[in-house]
Design an enzyme around this catalytic site. Structure first.
Site, PDB file in Angstrom:
ATOM      1  N   LYS A  28       0.837  -1.361  -0.119  1.00  0.00           N
ATOM      2  CA  LYS A  28       0.191  -0.107   0.146  1.00  0.00           C
ATOM      3  C   LYS A  28       1.071   1.599  -0.398  1.00  0.00           C
ATOM      4  O   LYS A  28       1.608   1.048   0.972  1.00  0.00           O
ATOM      5  CB  LYS A  28      -1.094   0.187   1.406  1.00  0.00           C
ATOM      6  CG  LYS A  28      -1.616   1.989   1.359  1.00  0.00           C
ATOM      7  CD  LYS A  28      -2.442   1.387   2.732  1.00  0.00           C
ATOM      8  CE  LYS A  28      -3.471   2.449   2.575  1.00  0.00           C
ATOM      9  NZ  LYS A  28      -4.321   3.059   3.367  1.00  0.00           N
ATOM     10  N   GLU A  48      -8.833  12.536  11.542  1.00  0.00           N
ATOM     11  CA  GLU A  48      -8.044  11.664  12.072  1.00  0.00           C
ATOM     12  C   GLU A  48      -6.715  11.667  13.300  1.00  0.00           C
ATOM     13  O   GLU A  48      -6.259  12.630  12.974  1.00  0.00           O
ATOM     14  CB  GLU A  48      -7.570  11.328  11.012  1.00  0.00           C
ATOM     15  CG  GLU A  48      -5.550   9.566  11.529  1.00  0.00           C
ATOM     16  CD  GLU A  48      -5.145   9.340   9.483  1.00  0.00           C
ATOM     17  OE1 GLU A  48      -5.470   9.898   8.944  1.00  0.00           O
ATOM     18  OE2 GLU A  48      -4.817   8.357  10.311  1.00  0.00           O
ATOM     19  N   GLU A  58      -7.425  -2.481   2.679  1.00  0.00           N
ATOM     20  CA  GLU A  58      -6.702  -0.419   2.406  1.00  0.00           C
ATOM     21  C   GLU A  58      -6.485   0.052   4.168  1.00  0.00           C
ATOM     22  O   GLU A  58      -5.994  -0.087   4.444  1.00  0.00           O
ATOM     23  CB  GLU A  58      -7.657   0.241   1.444  1.00  0.00           C
ATOM     24  CG  GLU A  58      -6.647   1.214   1.559  1.00  0.00           C
ATOM     25  CD  GLU A  58      -7.400   2.389   0.321  1.00  0.00           C
ATOM     26  OE1 GLU A  58      -8.637   2.398  -0.284  1.00  0.00           O
ATOM     27  OE2 GLU A  58      -7.331   3.745   0.750  1.00  0.00           O
ATOM     28  N   GLU A  64     -11.526  10.841  -6.151  1.00  0.00           N
ATOM     29  CA  GLU A  64     -11.736  10.664  -3.778  1.00  0.00           C
ATOM     30  C   GLU A  64     -10.765  11.838  -3.835  1.00  0.00           C
ATOM     31  O   GLU A  64     -11.531  12.556  -2.336  1.00  0.00           O
ATOM     32  CB  GLU A  64     -10.785   9.907  -3.957  1.00  0.00           C
ATOM     33  CG  GLU A  64     -11.053   9.039  -2.056  1.00  0.00           C
ATOM     34  CD  GLU A  64     -10.410   8.301  -1.748  1.00  0.00           C
ATOM     35  OE1 GLU A  64     -10.377   7.109  -2.363  1.00  0.00           O
ATOM     36  OE2 GLU A  64      -9.681   7.845  -0.618  1.00  0.00           O
ATOM     37  N   LYS A 122     -12.167  15.364  -1.488  1.00  0.00           N
ATOM     38  CA  LYS A 122     -10.806  15.967  -0.035  1.00  0.00           C
ATOM     39  C   LYS A 122     -10.457  17.442   0.091  1.00  0.00           C
ATOM     40  O   LYS A 122     -10.728  17.989   0.748  1.00  0.00           O
ATOM     41  CB  LYS A 122      -9.720  15.199   0.414  1.00  0.00           C
ATOM     42  CG  LYS A 122     -10.555  13.379   0.677  1.00  0.00           C
ATOM     43  CD  LYS A 122      -9.398  12.213   0.592  1.00  0.00           C
ATOM     44  CE  LYS A 122      -9.658  10.778   1.206  1.00  0.00           C
ATOM     45  NZ  LYS A 122      -8.567   9.828   1.337  1.00  0.00           N
TER      46      LYS A 122
END
Ligand SMILES: C=C(O[C@H]1C=CC=C(C(=O)O)[C@@H]1O)C(=O)O
Length: 472
Positions: A229, A279, A323, A458, A462
């Site tokens: 990843k 986060e 992911e 995506e 964001k």
């Protein structure tokens, strides 16, 4: 830290204050080392962002972090002590600085109140080295001259000052009384340092390269078996027709993203790194560490049913589960050698923000004896939510694939207190703001099966948060 049982409110007369400062100066004379004197008092309800905006000076360091939905906010500005470091030892270096300062700190007042006592405001860039001309060093920790924080209904103000063996007590006392007066009567009408006439508008956006090509580079590294990843980001440089005020942008972000951390870190040279990050990197309170695995994204639906369908699709997506699984697996693997026994639910849940939804697994663990928050941070940062897996291989490729230095984007931003507690967020959904320019960042996790076009879409989602804050 030495805590003296002196009530600063009852001993606020210049004579009492000078008497107390004399005691501190005697301690400094004892070993020839200056003392950090930290005075905490509870004050009437204040909005820390409003205070910071009223006192904003673009030539001073500042730190701001808020979680609007849990009524918690902390602001601090004007450094009395600063420490900078770089390289793989930067977290250890920061811890040594904090230990050294606390060993020569004298605290009085409501030290045990929420956000009482001295706080160490910290920002660690994504990489442990930065390039020439970057806005922030690889690690900076500072103790502010003043700090105002709110936890629910409690507002605590802290004034910090240095007392040296040869300090002039009358000057110091006058400064403390002036600071105290400032927080009793905040002048909210104070002219902002950056004049803002009307809502600035973006008139130019530039972006180098094509993100789809960057993603293909990441997919090639995955196909070659180098990484499983890799998180890749893009930047857009936006120019507005009028100067931007970072704290005004932040006010818009906190209104729109109450479940995120709104944050601002200023470098004292007119540059502020701001954002609304969903986060948490790590939080330590009362001997318990909390972190989370947040990754995998989908857009929000236009209706409740469309939104639920998109959420269900995300929860069932093998690619997104993989992911996010990399992030959870890495957190657990990195904490266990320190003696943590991480606890987490077996399945992720959805975390819904105004513009996107993510897969989310909360993780908690009791702090092992002798382990500091920064020890955990050094192990966790950067998680595969912003770096990749394996970490070293992914991180080594990101700079070349992306083509720009990340700085504080995806870095660790937070504060630590004198009790070993603290909280750090991940610096995503963010922008570096200076004058009429904003450099806006957005990234996406790439695994085998990722589609460059979808990843591009995506990052567009964001970007939207910051773009809307810029446009008002
Ligand atoms: C790297 C970013 O988001 C991370 C956090 C949540 C979901 C992510 C994703 O689905 O790719 C990213 O891992 C960013 O917003 O710049």
């Amino acid at each position: 830290m030495t805590i003296l049982p002196i009530n600063p409110t009852e001993n606020a007369s210049p004579d009492a204050l000078i008497g107390f400062l004399r005691q501190c100066r005697e301690a400094a004379r004892g070993d020839g080392r200056e003392r950090l004197v930290s005075i905490s008092i509870q004050v009437g309800a204040l909005d820390p962002l409003a205070v910071l905006e009223a006192i904003f000076e673009s030539g001073e360091l500042h730190f701001y972090a808020e979680r609007p939905n849990i009524h918690t906010a902390i602001a601090g500005a004007e450094a009395v002590l600063v420490h900078e470091a770089s390289g793989p030892e930067r977290f250890e270096s920061a811890q040594r600085f904090i230990d050294d300062v606390l060993a020569r700190t004298i605290a009085v007042g409501d030290v045990d109140a929420p956000f009482g006592g001295p706080h160490f405001f910290s920002a660690f860039t994504f990489l442990d080295q930065v390039e020439q001309g970057e806005a922030f060093p690889a690690a900076r920790v500072f103790v502010p001259r003043w700090q105002v924080a709110r936890a629910g209904e409690v507002t605590t103000a802290v004034a910090n000052l240095l007392v040296a063996p040869d300090s002039d007590l009358a000057t110091l006392a006058e400064r403390v009384l002036r600071a105290h007066g400032k927080f009793k009567h905040i002048d909210y009408d104070a002219k902002p340092a950056v004049p803002v006439t009307s809502q600035p508008c973006v008139f130019q956006t530039t972006e180098a390269g094509d993100f789809r090509t960057t993603v293909k580079g990441g997919l090639a590294a995955i196909a070659a078996g180098v990484v499983k990843k890799i998180v890749l980001a893009r930047v857009q440089d936006m120019q507005t027709n009028a100067p931007l005020h970072p704290l005004r942008l932040l006010n818009g972000l906190r209104e729109r993203f109450p479940e995120c951390y709104s944050f601002s870190v200023a470098n004292g040279r007119g540059q502020s790194f701001i954002g609304a990050s969903p986060e948490r990197l790590v939080r330590v309170s009362k001997g318990v560490l909390e972190t989370e695995a947040l990754a995998g994204s989908a857009r929000r639906g236009q209706s409740a049913s469309e939104d639920a369908a998109l959420g269900a699709e995300l929860l069932a997506s093998e690619k997104d589960r993989r992911e996010q699984g990399h992030v959870l697996e890495s957190i657990v693997r990195r904490l266990e050698p320190l003696g943590f026994a991480p606890q987490f639910p077996s399945q992720p849940v959805l975390r819904k923000l105004a513009n996107v939804q993510h897969l989310h697994t909360p993780v908690s663990a009791v702090m092992p004896a002798g382990i500091h928050l920064l020890d955990a941070l050094a192990r966790l940062h950067p998680t595969p939510a912003v770096g990749g897996s394996p970490r070293e291989e992914a991180v080594a490729r990101i700079r070349d694939l992306e083509g720009f230095p990340r700085g504080l984007y995806a870095g660790a931003i937070g504060w630590l207190n004198a009790r070993g507690g603290g909280e750090f967020l991940v610096g995503i959904r963010s922008a570096l703001v200076e004058g009429r320019n904003a450099r806006v960042y957005a990234g996406a996790g790439i695994v085998a099966g990722s589609d460059p076009e979808r990843e591009f879409a995506e990052t567009e989602l964001k970007f939207r948060a910051m773009r809307e804050a810029l446009l008002g």
